[in-house]
Design a protein around this motif. Structure first.
Motif, PDB file in Angstrom:
ATOM      1  N   MET A 133      42.856  27.893  23.087  1.00  0.00           N
ATOM      2  CA  MET A 133      43.741  27.634  24.223  1.00  0.00           C
ATOM      3  C   MET A 133      44.813  28.716  24.338  1.00  0.00           C
ATOM      4  O   MET A 133      45.081  29.230  25.437  1.00  0.00           O
ATOM      5  N   PHE A 134      45.431  29.067  23.204  1.00  0.00           N
ATOM      6  CA  PHE A 134      46.451  30.119  23.225  1.00  0.00           C
ATOM      7  C   PHE A 134      45.856  31.434  23.728  1.00  0.00           C
ATOM      8  O   PHE A 134      46.466  32.143  24.538  1.00  0.00           O
ATOM      9  N   SER A 135      44.651  31.777  23.237  1.00  0.00           N
ATOM     10  CA  SER A 135      44.015  33.040  23.621  1.00  0.00           C
ATOM     11  C   SER A 135      43.719  33.075  25.112  1.00  0.00           C
ATOM     12  O   SER A 135      43.906  34.106  25.773  1.00  0.00           O
ATOM     13  N   MET A 136      43.246  31.960  25.650  1.00  0.00           N
ATOM     14  CA  MET A 136      42.945  31.924  27.080  1.00  0.00           C
ATOM     15  C   MET A 136      44.223  31.993  27.923  1.00  0.00           C
ATOM     16  O   MET A 136      44.242  32.654  28.970  1.00  0.00           O
ATOM     17  N   ILE A 137      45.271  31.321  27.474  1.00  0.00           N
ATOM     18  CA  ILE A 137      46.538  31.382  28.219  1.00  0.00           C
ATOM     19  C   ILE A 137      47.052  32.814  28.260  1.00  0.00           C
ATOM     20  O   ILE A 137      47.408  33.346  29.327  1.00  0.00           O
ATOM     21  N   TYR A 138      47.085  33.443  27.088  1.00  0.00           N
ATOM     22  CA  TYR A 138      47.553  34.830  27.027  1.00  0.00           C
ATOM     23  C   TYR A 138      46.578  35.758  27.770  1.00  0.00           C
ATOM     24  O   TYR A 138      46.981  36.556  28.626  1.00  0.00           O
ATOM     25  N   GLY A 139      45.282  35.680  27.402  1.00  0.00           N
ATOM     26  CA  GLY A 139      44.299  36.628  27.917  1.00  0.00           C
ATOM     27  C   GLY A 139      44.142  36.554  29.422  1.00  0.00           C
ATOM     28  O   GLY A 139      44.247  37.567  30.125  1.00  0.00           O
ATOM     29  N   LEU A 140      43.896  35.375  29.949  1.00  0.00           N
ATOM     30  CA  LEU A 140      43.710  35.228  31.394  1.00  0.00           C
ATOM     31  C   LEU A 140      45.016  35.502  32.144  1.00  0.00           C
ATOM     32  O   LEU A 140      44.996  36.044  33.263  1.00  0.00           O
ATOM     33  N   GLY A 141      46.137  35.146  31.519  1.00  0.00           N
ATOM     34  CA  GLY A 141      47.427  35.435  32.152  1.00  0.00           C
ATOM     35  C   GLY A 141      47.672  36.925  32.278  1.00  0.00           C
ATOM     36  O   GLY A 141      48.093  37.415  33.344  1.00  0.00           O
ATOM     37  N   PHE A 142      47.409  37.683  31.215  1.00  0.00           N
ATOM     38  CA  PHE A 142      47.604  39.137  31.268  1.00  0.00           C
ATOM     39  C   PHE A 142      46.625  39.783  32.251  1.00  0.00           C
ATOM     40  O   PHE A 142      46.977  40.755  32.931  1.00  0.00           O
ATOM     41  N   VAL A 143      45.396  39.276  32.302  1.00  0.00           N
ATOM     42  CA  VAL A 143      44.431  39.809  33.273  1.00  0.00           C
ATOM     43  C   VAL A 143      44.919  39.553  34.700  1.00  0.00           C
ATOM     44  O   VAL A 143      44.835  40.430  35.572  1.00  0.00           O
ATOM     45  N   ALA A 144      45.445  38.357  34.952  1.00  0.00           N
ATOM     46  CA  ALA A 144      45.985  38.049  36.286  1.00  0.00           C
ATOM     47  C   ALA A 144      47.144  38.983  36.624  1.00  0.00           C
ATOM     48  O   ALA A 144      47.241  39.487  37.758  1.00  0.00           O
ATOM     49  N   ILE A 145      48.019  39.229  35.658  1.00  0.00           N
ATOM     50  CA  ILE A 145      49.139  40.158  35.879  1.00  0.00           C
ATOM     51  C   ILE A 145      48.618  41.546  36.231  1.00  0.00           C
ATOM     52  O   ILE A 145      49.109  42.202  37.161  1.00  0.00           O
ATOM     53  N   PHE A 146      47.593  41.991  35.508  1.00  0.00           N
ATOM     54  CA  PHE A 146      47.020  43.320  35.762  1.00  0.00           C
ATOM     55  C   PHE A 146      46.380  43.399  37.137  1.00  0.00           C
ATOM     56  O   PHE A 146      46.606  44.347  37.899  1.00  0.00           O
ATOM     57  N   GLY A 195      38.545  48.749  32.115  1.00  0.00           N
ATOM     58  CA  GLY A 195      39.385  49.014  30.948  1.00  0.00           C
ATOM     59  C   GLY A 195      40.613  48.125  30.920  1.00  0.00           C
ATOM     60  O   GLY A 195      40.960  47.550  29.887  1.00  0.00           O
ATOM     61  N   GLY A 196      41.297  48.002  32.065  1.00  0.00           N
ATOM     62  CA  GLY A 196      42.490  47.163  32.120  1.00  0.00           C
ATOM     63  C   GLY A 196      42.180  45.704  31.887  1.00  0.00           C
ATOM     64  O   GLY A 196      42.926  45.004  31.197  1.00  0.00           O
ATOM     65  N   ILE A 197      41.067  45.225  32.468  1.00  0.00           N
ATOM     66  CA  ILE A 197      40.693  43.819  32.289  1.00  0.00           C
ATOM     67  C   ILE A 197      40.410  43.519  30.822  1.00  0.00           C
ATOM     68  O   ILE A 197      40.941  42.557  30.244  1.00  0.00           O
ATOM     69  N   MET A 198      39.576  44.357  30.184  1.00  0.00           N
ATOM     70  CA  MET A 198      39.201  44.101  28.789  1.00  0.00           C
ATOM     71  C   MET A 198      40.387  44.315  27.850  1.00  0.00           C
ATOM     72  O   MET A 198      40.579  43.554  26.898  1.00  0.00           O
ATOM     73  N   GLY A 199      41.189  45.346  28.096  1.00  0.00           N
ATOM     74  CA  GLY A 199      42.351  45.586  27.237  1.00  0.00           C
ATOM     75  C   GLY A 199      43.334  44.434  27.281  1.00  0.00           C
ATOM     76  O   GLY A 199      43.834  43.985  26.246  1.00  0.00           O
ATOM     77  N   ASN A 200      43.614  43.933  28.489  1.00  0.00           N
ATOM     78  CA  ASN A 200      44.560  42.825  28.622  1.00  0.00           C
ATOM     79  C   ASN A 200      43.992  41.524  28.073  1.00  0.00           C
ATOM     80  O   ASN A 200      44.695  40.762  27.398  1.00  0.00           O
TER      81      ASN A 200
END
Length: 666
Positions: free
Chosen positions: A374-387, A544-549
């Motif tokens: 859950m933490f990983s998805m919150i962080y990961g999907l959130g950073f991807v959305a920001i990007f 690159g941005g999607i996978m990195g974030n």
């Protein structure tokens, strides 16, 4: 050392054991011991002064060389094997667990018995080249060199030239290498012709050795074709910086270049007499060649050296992608500065909401792996959305801007004030860009957290964050707790995420991800061919941005779980999330908190941010300079220029230039 030399006076002694004893006597006690060069020079002086010892030494060493199989020494030592990247990786690791059994009949294996310490290359490399030259002068003086029976060594050199040429011909028409070739039709024949020309050279040279001196070939045509093949490889390397590369392509390029260089060296040594090369020059060439091969063979089991050989193109390509991204994070004008604030503010809004989701996910008390997911998805999907929304997270900047600065440092000439001024300009722009991004993130995430916490508390009729959780959030910001080490872990992840972004950008370009996506039949039926092309291009540009974030978010979300499993105090602290947590803690205390505690928490947020930025920037700068083989030794003049700029124009490090200054610079 003298006792080891005395052993060479006995004509019946084992040459291999004599050489092992001599090297053991010359080897320094530790890496910082410079006395080994003095012992080496003392050994040469004694050999030069003692004719009997010199004759015995020469007899044993020449017999040792002549009685060993030299083919693999010439074709394999210092050249990557044909097994491939991961096979060689596992061989090196396996050798550390279960060492290989050497074959004393082969010179290549004997080197590992003589130089039997893994780090012998360090002190060998420190021995001045002039001493190595004197060593070989003692072994092969002009009067003795002409009388030596060199036919056996020459025959093995010729076999090595032929084998290396066949190897390069095969590598040169390798599918992946040719795919990266800028001109396939013109380049393939060069590699094919190399094998035929090597066969002609070897046949002619052997005929000359057999007595028909008119057949001797100086190898000029062979070297021309070698140079043409090398030119093709150079162009492929340059093209790889544009179209992308892979470990396999980097492996093929490196092995081919090493083999071509070895052919040139062997031909030069073989034809030295035909070219009337002075004896001193010929011995110097052999000394340089043998020294390089000895060092390479001693490092054959070094994993770091192996990776360094292959990291060049791939590392530069990855860091170049990050450098291009870094240019977008630098504010040169007031308009850029304003865009950075707005972009960072947008990210601050989302981070404020992501922090709340994480707090609520933690309150579920889910099993360890479920919580980490859950933490990983919150962080990961959130950073991807920001990007994808074009917003900016402040801590992502250093890993990108460091690459841009590294490129400038590589071109810097400290004697030119214009170069120093250019670095100072970029450093000031990076500073104000970073401050704008931090300000946008923190100054929005904090009030968003307070506003959301306050409004939801009113709606639900109770504090959104309980008192116990609020205390825990404040404790996480305590500068005297694990907050700073945890911020360093997050800084390391930021650095890694920059490399991940660069790697996937490289992979997307090299594998032509965009055109391949556009060819998907189901996508063409669903969106049409033209729209499928646009979708493919969009994904390729942003992969690159999607996978990195996303992977950065996964690293942040799973660190706590890893720490729990290992029983270690591992966690992360991120400045933007810490500022949001500070806002939620205030609502949990219902704003009834001492101002000293508030300031202490704010100090913790500031130190967390400084650690995030410092760690990621330092690691990214070091990596980028290493990828470009930059050994920068002019930090003094550079720091002086930066300090001078700060004293004269401190505003430029904090705020963008005034409109008049912008117009003037334009």
């Amino acid at each position: 050392m003298h006792q080891a030399l005395d052993g060479f006076l006995n004509p019946d002694s084992c040459e291999l054991e004599l050489l092992r004893r001599l090297i053991a006597a010359l080897r320094p006690a530790d890496a910082g011991d410079e006395a080994c060069n003095q012992r080496y020079a003392l050994m040469l002086e004694r050999l030069e002064q003692d004719a009997e010892l010199r004759a015995g030494f020469r007899h044993h060493v020449i017999h040792f060389i002549g009685s060993r199989r030299l083919l693999t020494f010439f074709t394999d030592s210092g050249i990557l094997p044909g097994t491939g990247f991961f096979s060689e990786w596992w061989r090196i690791l396996g050798n550390r667990i279960l060492p290989e059994v050497p074959d004393e009949r082969r010179m290549k294996d004997c080197l590992h018995l003589i130089f039997d310490q893994r780090d012998d290359w360090r002190w060998l490399e420190a021995v001045p080249a002039e001493l190595s030259h004197r060593f070989w002068e003692i072994l092969a003086p002009p009067e003795t060199f002409r009388e030596m029976d060199r036919r056996g060594v020459q025959e093995q050199m010729l076999d090595a030239v032929l084998l290396l040429a066949h190897r390069v011909s095969g590598l040169g028409v390798e599918g992946e290498l040719m795919r990266a070739s800028p001109n396939l039709d013109d380049d393939s024949p060069r590699f094919i012709a190399l094998s035929a020309e090597a066969l002609e050279f070897v046949g002619s040279f052997r005929a000359g050795l057999d007595g028909d001196e008119t057949r001797f070939d100086k190898g000029d045509q062979l070297l021309v074709i070698v140079a043409q093949c090398q030119d093709t490889l150079n162009r492929i390397r340059k093209r790889a910086l544009t179209i992308g590369t892979s470990l396999h392509l980097s492996y093929l390029l490196t092995r081919s270049e090493q083999s071509l260089r070895r052919i040139t060296e062997l031909v030069s040594i073989l034809t030295a007499g035909l070219r009337s090369t002075p004896h001193d020059v010929a011995i110097r060439d052999w000394s340089t060649f043998s020294r390089a091969v000895f060092l390479a063979e001693n490092r054959r089991h070094s994993l770091s050296h192996y990776l360094q050989q292959l990291s060049g193109v791939l590392a530069v390509r990855v860091t170049e992608n990050a450098a291009r991204s870094g240019e977008h994070y630098i504010c040169e004008t007031r308009a850029d500065y304003g865009r950075m604030w707005r972009s960072a503010a947008g990210a601050g809004v989302l981070i404020g909401l992501m922090a709340l989701l994480k707090i609520k996910a933690a309150a579920l008390q889910a099993p360890l792996f479920v919580e980490a997911f859950m933490f990983s998805m919150i962080y990961g999907l959130g950073f991807v959305a920001i990007f994808l929304l074009g917003f900016t997270v402040a801590t992502k900047q250093p890993a990108m801007t460091a690459q841009t600065l590294a490129g400038l440092l590589g071109d810097l000439k400290p004697t030119r004030s214009a170069d120093l001024d250019r670095i100072a300009d970029v450093a000031a722009a990076v500073s104000r860009s970073q401050l704008a991004a931090i300000g946008g993130n923190v100054m929005v995430a904090l009030p968003v957290a307070i506003l959301v916490g306050f409004v939801l508390s009113l709606l639900f009729g109770q504090p959104l964050i309980g008192m116990e959780k609020a205390v825990h959030l404040m404790a996480d910001l305590d500068p005297l707790s694990w907050a700073i080490p945890h911020a360093a872990i997050a800084g390391f992840y930021l650095f890694i995420s920059g490399l991940i972004s660069g790697y996937f950008d490289n992979r997307a370009a090299y594998a032509s991800i965009g055109p391949r996506i556009a060819r998907l039949r189901w996508l063409q039926r669903l969106a049409g061919k033209n729209r499928a092309k646009r979708i493919g291009s969009h994904i390729e540009d942003r992969l690159g941005g999607i996978m990195g974030n996303f992977l950065f978010g996964c690293m942040l979300g799973s660190t706590g779980m890893i720490g729990t499993l290992l029983g270690l105090p591992l966690d992360i602290r991120h400045i933007a999330f810490s500022s949001a947590n500070l806002g939620y803690a205030l609502t949990g205390f219902e704003f009834a908190i001492a101002w000293q505690a508030m300031l202490w928490g704010a100090l913790g947020v500031a130190l967390i941010g400084l650690t995030n930025l410092g760690v990621s920037f330092a690691l990214a700068l070091r990596t980028a300079m290493g990828a470009r083989r930059i050994e920068f030794a002019h930090w003094g003049p550079l720091l002086a220029a930066l300090w001078r700029r700060f004293r004269q124009h401190p505003r430029s490090f904090l705020l963008p230039p005034r409109p008049s200054a912008e117009n003037g610079s334009a």
